[in-house]
Design a protein around this motif. Structure first.
Motif, short mmCIF file in Angstrom:
data_model
loop_
_atom_site.label_atom_id
_atom_site.label_comp_id
_atom_site.label_asym_id
_atom_site.label_seq_id
_atom_site.Cartn_x
_atom_site.Cartn_y
_atom_site.Cartn_z
N PRO A 104 53.55 21.11 28.30
CA PRO A 104 52.57 21.81 28.97
C PRO A 104 51.96 20.81 30.16
O PRO A 104 52.14 19.36 30.32
N ILE A 105 51.37 21.56 31.24
CA ILE A 105 51.07 21.02 32.47
C ILE A 105 50.00 19.70 32.12
O ILE A 105 49.86 19.07 33.04
N GLU A 106 49.35 19.93 31.17
CA GLU A 106 48.12 18.80 30.88
C GLU A 106 48.98 17.46 31.01
O GLU A 106 48.07 16.29 31.13
N GLN A 107 50.08 17.45 30.63
CA GLN A 107 50.94 16.14 30.52
C GLN A 107 51.15 15.46 31.93
O GLN A 107 51.52 14.41 32.09
N PHE A 108 51.03 16.22 33.14
CA PHE A 108 51.03 15.70 34.22
C PHE A 108 50.29 14.42 34.47
O PHE A 108 50.71 13.49 35.29
N ASP A 109 49.29 14.35 33.96
CA ASP A 109 47.92 13.26 34.18
C ASP A 109 49.01 11.82 33.67
O ASP A 109 48.79 10.79 34.33
N ARG A 110 49.62 11.98 32.72
CA ARG A 110 50.37 10.81 31.97
C ARG A 110 51.21 9.98 33.10
O ARG A 110 51.52 9.10 33.26
#
Length: 254
Positions: A104-110
């Motif tokens: 998921p794109i939400e993992q970008f922040d990591r």
């Protein structure tokens, strides 16, 4: 969606796409929602790989001001599509992500946090401690472990999962690595990480959430055989000096 960027984008998101008419719009929607919420200027690049379905028309019909569609005349492979997208990107950071949104794109922040810490390349990983993997078949798990062992022993790459379709690069790293990269098939990830190691880029690996997306057309056994052939091809390219000719660099060592 409607106003072209005035400043250069901070982030470019590159999505390779081949016959993704059923998934491309939800993927664009998810990416747009998360990246826009970050409050930074960003752009989206869809690198089509010669789709024969409605993928191209669906993306064109959106008419988003900061979405670029790169159309290929024929299917040349995922590595080729990603290369075109990464080399066209204008952002200070460039993310490559699969069209199925398995990560998921939400993992970008990591991943972005490790770029901020000084790394040049950050690879999302399904094998690193802390990763969450759902729906991966037994066959794919066994093949993945075998291929990881081959890569570790034969290439000296410390990244345990070279094939996860979720990687973040600084602009300089993306430009050099993808203009040097030659493999057009699924093994392009391995080649890029191999080049990053030899070119002296700082590479990190971060655990991510990964879900086996329904509707995948990837034949794990077939891809694994292609992967092994590409390992030999990468070695041969190195021995013959093809990477040096593709983009000269005095930093490219043994």
């Amino acid at each position: 969606m409607t106003e072209p960027l005035t400043p250069p984008p901070v982030v470019s998101v590159v999505i390779p796409a081949y016959n993704e008419e059923w998934r491309i719009l939800p993927t664009i929607g998810a990416i747009a929602t998360h990246m826009s919420a970050r409050g930074e200027p960003w752009e989206l690049i869809i690198a089509d790989d010669g789709s024969t379905d409605a993928t191209i028309s669906l993306v064109r019909d959106l008419r988003f001001a900061n979405l670029r569609l790169l159309v290929a005349e024929e299917n040349r492979g995922k590595g080729n599509a990603v290369r075109r997208g990464m080399c066209a990107a204008r952002g200070k950071l460039v993310l490559f992500a699969d069209a199925d949104q398995s990560t998921p794109i939400e993992q970008f922040d990591r991943l972005a946090a490790l770029i901020d810490a000084g790394f040049d390349v950050v690879a999302g990983s399904r094998a690193a401690q802390g990763a969450t993997v759902s729906g991966k078949s037994l066959t794919r798990r066994v093949l993945s472990r075998g291929l990881r062992a081959v890569v570790s022993r034969g290439f000296g790459i410390t990244v345990t999962d070279t094939q996860c379709g979720f990687k973040l690069f600084t602009k300089d790293a993306a430009q050099e690595l993808f203009s040097t990269q030659l493999v057009n098939g699924f093994s392009f990830d391995l080649e890029v990480l191999y080049l990053a190691r030899h070119l002296g880029y700082r590479v990190a690996e971060v655990p991510v959430e990964w879900i086996d997306a329904p509707g995948s057309t990837v034949d794990a056994a077939k891809v694994s055989m292609q992967f092994l052939r590409d390992l030999l091809r990468i070695r041969l390219n190195r021995v013959l000096g093809r990477y040096r000719r593709a983009r000269p660099s005095e930093r490219f060592g043994a």
